[in-house]
Design a protein around this motif. Structure first.
Motif, short mmCIF file in Angstrom:
data_model
loop_
_atom_site.label_atom_id
_atom_site.label_comp_id
_atom_site.label_asym_id
_atom_site.label_seq_id
_atom_site.Cartn_x
_atom_site.Cartn_y
_atom_site.Cartn_z
N ARG A 1 0.83 -1.21 0.00
CA ARG A 1 0.00 0.00 0.00
C ARG A 1 0.86 1.26 0.00
O ARG A 1 1.86 1.34 0.69
CB ARG A 1 -0.91 0.01 1.22
N GLY A 2 0.42 2.24 -0.78
CA GLY A 2 1.05 3.56 -0.75
C GLY A 2 2.27 3.72 -1.64
O GLY A 2 2.98 4.71 -1.54
N HIS A 3 2.50 2.77 -2.54
CA HIS A 3 3.63 2.90 -3.46
C HIS A 3 3.37 2.09 -4.73
O HIS A 3 2.41 1.33 -4.80
CB HIS A 3 4.95 2.47 -2.81
N ARG A 4 4.24 2.24 -5.71
CA ARG A 4 4.09 1.57 -7.01
C ARG A 4 4.86 0.25 -7.09
O ARG A 4 4.94 -0.34 -8.15
CB ARG A 4 4.54 2.51 -8.11
N GLN B 1 8.16 -0.12 3.51
CA GLN B 1 8.63 1.24 3.85
C GLN B 1 9.68 1.73 2.87
O GLN B 1 9.66 2.89 2.45
CB GLN B 1 9.19 1.26 5.28
N VAL B 2 10.60 0.85 2.48
CA VAL B 2 11.63 1.23 1.50
C VAL B 2 10.98 1.58 0.17
O VAL B 2 11.32 2.60 -0.45
CB VAL B 2 12.67 0.10 1.33
N GLU C 1 0.40 8.96 -3.41
CA GLU C 1 -0.52 9.56 -2.44
C GLU C 1 -1.90 8.90 -2.50
O GLU C 1 -2.51 8.61 -1.49
CB GLU C 1 -0.63 11.06 -2.66
N HIS C 2 -2.37 8.67 -3.71
CA HIS C 2 -3.69 8.04 -3.89
C HIS C 2 -3.46 6.70 -4.57
O HIS C 2 -3.55 6.57 -5.78
CB HIS C 2 -4.62 8.92 -4.73
N ASP C 3 -3.16 5.69 -3.77
CA ASP C 3 -2.87 4.36 -4.27
C ASP C 3 -4.13 3.76 -4.88
O ASP C 3 -5.12 3.55 -4.19
CB ASP C 3 -2.37 3.48 -3.11
N PRO C 4 -4.10 3.47 -6.19
CA PRO C 4 -5.29 2.90 -6.83
C PRO C 4 -5.49 1.42 -6.51
O PRO C 4 -6.38 0.79 -7.05
CB PRO C 4 -4.99 3.08 -8.32
#
Length: 174
Positions: A46-49, A149-150, A158-161
């Motif tokens: 969550r929160g990243h690509r 976290q890394v 910011e807006h994780d799809p």
């Protein structure tokens, strides 16, 4: 993560695989534990690509164990499960070999451009120490958090799809 990616032929490693009895070593990997680890992979994404992929294997394949160590096996699985095949090259494989008491992280070139091998190695060493203290599941859960976290640090969204390029389900190779 080892700097040297070539394992030396080893009869000792081969014999450990042949003589390994999985029932004694993998009691901790219950259906509930697999579900918690799978949920943690989902959470770590969550929160990243980036993509996080966890493989737990009882032992190296017997026919390859003489010539192949855990690092080489992790790289093979990174390819076999197509962890490298993410849009931004941000796949991270966490590979655990129960028989060898080994943990490897293989990161794709996108994230490797930002994170040094020593960071990944430190994360592995910390988890291996926890595993040695009979805290296998807890150590893996914490490691998955750290990997997430890394990835957030370098590939924040910011807006994780909630897109998912790879399955979050833990792969268990007996």
């Amino acid at each position: 993560m080892a700097e040297n990616n070539t394992a030396h032929p080893s009869f000792a490693r081969w014999w450990r695989q042949v003589l390994f009895v999985p029932l004694m070593h993998s009691k901790w990997l219950t259906v509930a534990a697999k579900a918690r680890l799978t949920a943690k992979v989902t959470s770590a994404e969550r929160g990243h690509r980036g993509e996080v992929f966890l493989i737990i294997e009882n032992h190296l394949p017997i026919q390859q164990a003489y010539h192949m160590g855990c690092r080489e096996r992790a790289i093979d699985l990174f390819s076999e499960y197509r962890v490298w095949d993410t849009e931004e090259n941000t796949g991270v494989l966490v590979y655990v070999n129960i028989c060898e008491h080994s943990l490897e992280i293989v990161a794709d070139r996108g994230i490797s451009a930002h994170v040094s091998p020593t960071v990944w190695r430190a994360m592995c060493d910390k988890a291996v120490a926890g595993i040695a203290n009979q805290k296998t599941e807890e150590s893996l859960l914490e490691l998955l958090d750290e990997v997430g976290q890394v990835l957030r640090q370098y590939y924040h969204l910011e807006h994780d799809p909630a897109g998912n390029e790879l399955s979050d389900t833990v792969v268990y190779l007996k």
